[in-house]
Motif scaffolding. Structure first.
Motif, PDB file in Angstrom:
ATOM      1  N   GLY A  67       1.080  -1.338  -0.260  1.00 36.69           N
ATOM      2  CA  GLY A  67       0.153   0.096   0.301  1.00 36.69           C
ATOM      3  C   GLY A  67       0.567   1.557   0.045  1.00 36.69           C
ATOM      4  N   VAL A  68       1.723   1.032   0.468  1.00 33.71           N
ATOM      5  CA  VAL A  68       2.505   2.239   0.763  1.00 33.71           C
ATOM      6  C   VAL A  68       3.577   2.476  -0.550  1.00 33.71           C
ATOM      7  CG1 VAL A  68       4.709   3.512   2.426  1.00 33.71           C
ATOM      8  CG2 VAL A  68       3.689   2.430   3.620  1.00 33.71           C
ATOM      9  N   THR A  69       4.543   1.146  -0.779  1.00 32.86           N
ATOM     10  CA  THR A  69       4.545   1.351  -2.057  1.00 32.86           C
ATOM     11  C   THR A  69       3.504   2.338  -3.617  1.00 32.86           C
ATOM     12  OG1 THR A  69       6.001  -0.417  -1.558  1.00 32.86           O
ATOM     13  CG2 THR A  69       5.918  -0.002  -3.916  1.00 32.86           C
ATOM     14  N   THR A  70       2.241   1.601  -3.164  1.00 33.45           N
ATOM     15  CA  THR A  70       1.587   2.054  -4.430  1.00 33.45           C
ATOM     16  C   THR A  70       1.395   3.581  -3.923  1.00 33.45           C
ATOM     17  OG1 THR A  70       0.059  -0.214  -4.492  1.00 33.45           O
ATOM     18  CG2 THR A  70      -0.848   1.707  -5.825  1.00 33.45           C
ATOM     19  N   ALA A  71       0.579   3.986  -2.708  1.00 34.63           N
ATOM     20  CA  ALA A  71       0.912   5.353  -2.853  1.00 34.63           C
ATOM     21  C   ALA A  71       1.680   6.797  -2.877  1.00 34.63           C
ATOM     22  CB  ALA A  71       0.000   5.323  -0.974  1.00 34.63           C
ATOM     23  N   VAL A  72       3.576   5.667  -3.146  1.00 34.72           N
ATOM     24  CA  VAL A  72       3.902   6.960  -3.018  1.00 34.72           C
ATOM     25  C   VAL A  72       4.321   6.747  -4.560  1.00 34.72           C
ATOM     26  CG1 VAL A  72       6.480   7.084  -2.640  1.00 34.72           C
ATOM     27  CG2 VAL A  72       5.501   6.656  -0.779  1.00 34.72           C
ATOM     28  N   GLY A  73       3.973   5.929  -5.236  1.00 32.27           N
ATOM     29  CA  GLY A  73       4.273   5.614  -6.656  1.00 32.27           C
ATOM     30  C   GLY A  73       3.142   6.329  -7.590  1.00 32.27           C
ATOM     31  N   ALA A  74       2.278   7.118  -6.956  1.00 32.06           N
ATOM     32  CA  ALA A  74       1.409   7.825  -7.310  1.00 32.06           C
ATOM     33  C   ALA A  74       1.642   9.542  -7.013  1.00 32.06           C
ATOM     34  CB  ALA A  74      -0.118   8.040  -6.527  1.00 32.06           C
ATOM     35  N   ILE A  75       2.887   9.730  -5.964  1.00 29.62           N
ATOM     36  CA  ILE A  75       3.007  10.589  -6.017  1.00 29.62           C
ATOM     37  C   ILE A  75       4.920  10.957  -7.006  1.00 29.62           C
ATOM     38  CG2 ILE A  75       4.325  11.754  -4.517  1.00 29.62           C
ATOM     39  CD1 ILE A  75       3.289  10.776  -2.182  1.00 29.62           C
ATOM     40  N   GLY A  76       4.309  10.301  -7.559  1.00 25.18           N
ATOM     41  CA  GLY A  76       5.554   9.860  -8.365  1.00 25.18           C
ATOM     42  C   GLY A  76       5.951  10.041  -9.627  1.00 25.18           C
ATOM     43  N   SER A  77       4.115   9.827 -10.123  1.00 24.72           N
ATOM     44  CA  SER A  77       3.437  10.013 -11.040  1.00 24.72           C
ATOM     45  C   SER A  77       3.228  11.590 -11.489  1.00 24.72           C
ATOM     46  CB  SER A  77       2.101   9.088 -11.361  1.00 24.72           C
ATOM     47  OG  SER A  77       1.593   9.060 -12.507  1.00 24.72           O
ATOM     48  N   VAL A  78       2.412  12.038 -10.343  1.00 23.41           N
ATOM     49  CA  VAL A  78       2.044  13.551 -10.378  1.00 23.41           C
ATOM     50  C   VAL A  78       3.101  13.931 -10.403  1.00 23.41           C
ATOM     51  CG1 VAL A  78       1.462  15.224  -9.169  1.00 23.41           C
ATOM     52  CG2 VAL A  78       0.027  13.597  -9.347  1.00 23.41           C
ATOM     53  N   ALA A  79       4.539  14.144  -9.799  1.00 25.40           N
ATOM     54  CA  ALA A  79       6.237  14.608  -9.714  1.00 25.40           C
ATOM     55  C   ALA A  79       6.509  14.436 -11.156  1.00 25.40           C
ATOM     56  CB  ALA A  79       6.717  14.158  -8.416  1.00 25.40           C
ATOM     57  N   ALA A  80       6.286  13.484 -11.922  1.00 28.24           N
ATOM     58  CA  ALA A  80       7.168  13.112 -13.386  1.00 28.24           C
ATOM     59  C   ALA A  80       5.957  13.750 -14.322  1.00 28.24           C
ATOM     60  CB  ALA A  80       7.014  11.563 -13.549  1.00 28.24           C
ATOM     61  N   GLY A  81       4.892  14.285 -14.366  1.00 26.32           N
ATOM     62  CA  GLY A  81       4.100  15.512 -14.843  1.00 26.32           C
ATOM     63  C   GLY A  81       4.832  16.556 -14.474  1.00 26.32           C
ATOM     64  N   TYR A 123      11.626   3.282  -4.376  1.00 24.94           N
ATOM     65  CA  TYR A 123      11.231   2.861  -4.654  1.00 24.94           C
ATOM     66  C   TYR A 123       9.762   2.785  -5.258  1.00 24.94           C
ATOM     67  CZ  TYR A 123      10.555  -0.740  -8.278  1.00 24.94           C
ATOM     68  OH  TYR A 123      10.466  -1.659  -9.298  1.00 24.94           O
ATOM     69  N   GLY A 124       8.965   3.170  -4.478  1.00 23.21           N
ATOM     70  CA  GLY A 124       7.673   3.655  -5.256  1.00 23.21           C
ATOM     71  C   GLY A 124       7.323   4.612  -6.389  1.00 23.21           C
ATOM     72  N   PHE A 125       8.435   5.653  -5.645  1.00 24.13           N
ATOM     73  CA  PHE A 125       8.265   7.434  -6.120  1.00 24.13           C
ATOM     74  C   PHE A 125       8.900   6.943  -7.528  1.00 24.13           C
ATOM     75  CE2 PHE A 125      10.410  11.354  -7.530  1.00 24.13           C
ATOM     76  CZ  PHE A 125       9.837  11.727  -6.644  1.00 24.13           C
ATOM     77  N   PHE A 126       9.902   6.821  -7.285  1.00 24.48           N
ATOM     78  CA  PHE A 126      10.488   6.048  -8.846  1.00 24.48           C
ATOM     79  C   PHE A 126      10.284   5.693  -9.979  1.00 24.48           C
ATOM     80  CE2 PHE A 126      14.406   7.223  -6.616  1.00 24.48           C
ATOM     81  CZ  PHE A 126      14.914   8.895  -6.784  1.00 24.48           C
ATOM     82  N   GLU A 347       2.142  15.724 -20.894  1.00 23.29           N
ATOM     83  CA  GLU A 347       2.542  15.256 -19.915  1.00 23.29           C
ATOM     84  C   GLU A 347       2.069  14.926 -18.776  1.00 23.29           C
ATOM     85  OE1 GLU A 347       5.584  16.744 -23.055  1.00 23.29           O
ATOM     86  OE2 GLU A 347       3.971  17.933 -22.156  1.00 23.29           O
ATOM     87  N   GLU A 348       1.278  16.160 -18.818  1.00 20.35           N
ATOM     88  CA  GLU A 348       0.446  16.386 -17.060  1.00 20.35           C
ATOM     89  C   GLU A 348      -0.643  15.924 -17.868  1.00 20.35           C
ATOM     90  OE1 GLU A 348      -1.405  19.393 -15.098  1.00 20.35           O
ATOM     91  OE2 GLU A 348      -0.396  20.156 -16.005  1.00 20.35           O
ATOM     92  N   ALA A 349      -1.696  14.975 -18.548  1.00 16.77           N
ATOM     93  CA  ALA A 349      -3.021  14.287 -18.799  1.00 16.77           C
ATOM     94  C   ALA A 349      -2.475  12.894 -18.716  1.00 16.77           C
ATOM     95  CB  ALA A 349      -3.057  14.294 -20.120  1.00 16.77           C
ATOM     96  N   ILE A 350      -0.915  12.243 -19.137  1.00 17.54           N
ATOM     97  CA  ILE A 350      -0.561  11.111 -18.956  1.00 17.54           C
ATOM     98  C   ILE A 350      -0.407  11.034 -17.492  1.00 17.54           C
ATOM     99  CG2 ILE A 350       1.308   9.263 -19.763  1.00 17.54           C
ATOM    100  CD1 ILE A 350       1.263  10.766 -22.296  1.00 17.54           C
ATOM    101  N   ALA A 351       0.626  11.477 -16.730  1.00 19.18           N
ATOM    102  CA  ALA A 351       0.771  11.654 -15.783  1.00 19.18           C
ATOM    103  C   ALA A 351      -0.507  11.280 -14.515  1.00 19.18           C
ATOM    104  CB  ALA A 351       1.085  13.165 -14.864  1.00 19.18           C
TER     105      ALA A 351
END
Length: 419
Positions: A67-81, A123-126, A347-351
């Motif tokens: 759950g933590v990995t997934t939640a931080v992954g969402a943050i990483g996706s937004v950050a990449a956008g 790792y989830g962030f990246f 880019e933002e839309a994909i993120a």
């Protein structure tokens, strides 16, 4: 005296060939990025059981880690956008890939549950950043080609994930120390990333592919069309999470199959998913994304109906195999659809649409666990069956359209344009 025929040049014009050669190199670089991500993710996730055994984690602890990995992954996706709008999706992808390769080694060395949460969060962030930025590059490369490519990129991810799982099986069987077995995967990822970074599409090439210019302020990204693409995408990831995480438990505990049937269910699901993605670009080119998604959605509803009503685990296994094929085309087409809602904000839309991945995973994990607790394992796939109807019903959101003039400048006229 006859007038001589003009000399016919059989060789191609080097000036015309040069851009296509550069584009082919960019396509190869995107394939490599998808392969690194699939190989690294599968190599790490298949070692989760070994890490859990080492730290004596309970099933609840494992759920918290994921759950933590997934939640931080969402943050990483937004950050990449946000980062991609400033330094470009190529630099963002290379940075995130390098981080994911390095961060994937660390969780195996975690001495405590708390440390594991931190390291998996990194790792989830990246992971989220790579998911978003590699699809940015993939969509732009498809636009530059003017024909479907995204299903092939996602097929590469699936194939590399299978290799990662096989590698994990072999190294675990050979007794390679936990953590050390991830170092070759990290080295391969870093080397491949360094070798192909310069081949990815530059910000200027991405702008050209999307037929956008820097004149004037960017139009605002419309939320409603993006949400309408995200809803069937969320449904797909909800079902995918259910099949991947709970399919084995369903056939073993719900239908009385032998323990060995659990991994076989996952393998059947993933292999058919891969088999459909391989010719996916040709199917989209011939029939269009809307028809392909709707057909797959209808098959998915039937497959889940078969799973829910299965009198024997072998019938459910057939349902899971069909389910993998039915869902295969949704993720790649969702990124294409999102990018073309407003090409200036691709880019933002994909993120943002990538967030449906993580939301679907978290929702499935909690809801299916709750259903199993209240009504038993036999009821696990009732909610995924209900979710599946959203995909064929909302397949029109993936249809080929021309974006409104207010949201684009000289928009692309290829088969991937979606508003």
């Amino acid at each position: 005296m006859r007038t001589p025929h003009p000399k016919v040049h059989t060789s191609r014009n080097p000036q015309k060939d040069a851009p296509m050669t550069r584009l082919q190199l960019a396509r190869t670089a995107v394939f490599v990025a998808f392969a690194i991500q699939g190989l690294t993710f599968a190599s790490l996730i298949t070692r989760l059981e070994s890490i859990a055994t080492k730290l004596d984690l309970s099933a609840g602890d494992v759920f918290v880690v994921l759950g933590v990995t997934t939640a931080v992954g969402a943050i990483g996706s937004v950050a990449a956008g946000h980062l991609a709008t400033r330094i470009g999706s190529a630099a963002t992808l290379s940075l995130m890939l390098a981080g994911a390769s390095l961060a994937a080694v660390a969780p195996a060395f975690a001495p405590t549950m708390a440390t594991l949460l931190v390291l998996n969060g990194v790792y989830g962030f990246f992971l989220g950043g790579v998911d978003a930025s590699m699809n940015m590059q993939g969509t732009a490369t498809q636009d530059a080609y003017g024909r479907p490519l995204m299903n092939g990129f996602h097929a590469m991810w699936s194939a590399a994930a299978v290799l990662g799982a096989v590698y994990a099986t072999v190294t675990i069987a050979l007794g390679v120390p936990l953590g050390l077995d991830m170092i070759p995967i990290a080295v391969i990822g870093l080397a491949a990333n360094a070798a192909t970074f310069g081949l990815l599409l530059s910000p200027q090439a991405v702008d050209a592919a999307e037929k956008r210019t820097s004149r004037g302020p960017k139009p605002q990204l419309p939320w409603l069309p993006l949400l309408l693409v995200a809803v069937p995408t969320f449904a797909m990831w909800f079902i995918d999470s259910a099949a991947s995480a709970w399919g084995g438990i369903y056939v073993v505990d719900g239908l009385g199959a032998a323990a060995a049937a659990g991994p076989a269910i996952y393998a059947a699901y993933q292999l058919v998913l891969l088999a459909v993605r391989l010719p996916g670009d040709r199917l989209v080119a011939r029939f269009g994304p809307e028809r392909v998604i709707r057909t797959g959605g209808i098959v998915g509803v039937g497959a889940l109906g078969l799973i829910v009503a299965a009198p024997h685990w072998s019938v459910a296994a057939l349902g899971f195999a069909l389910l993998g094929g039915s869902l295969a085309m949704v993720p790649p087409q969702s990124f294409v659809a999102a990018a073309h809602i407003s090409p200036d904000n691709a880019e933002e839309a994909i993120a943002r649409v990538n967030l449906a991945n993580y939301a679907g995973y978290l929702a499935a994990a909690s809801l299916i666990a709750g259903v199993a607790e209240l009504f038993g394992e036999r009821s696990m796939f009732i909610i995924p069956l209900a979710m599946a109807f959203l995909i064929p019903l909302m397949a029109g959101r993936f249809a080929v359209r021309t974006a409104p003039e207010s949201t684009r400048v000289n928009g692309p006229k290829n088969s991937g344009a979606v508003s």
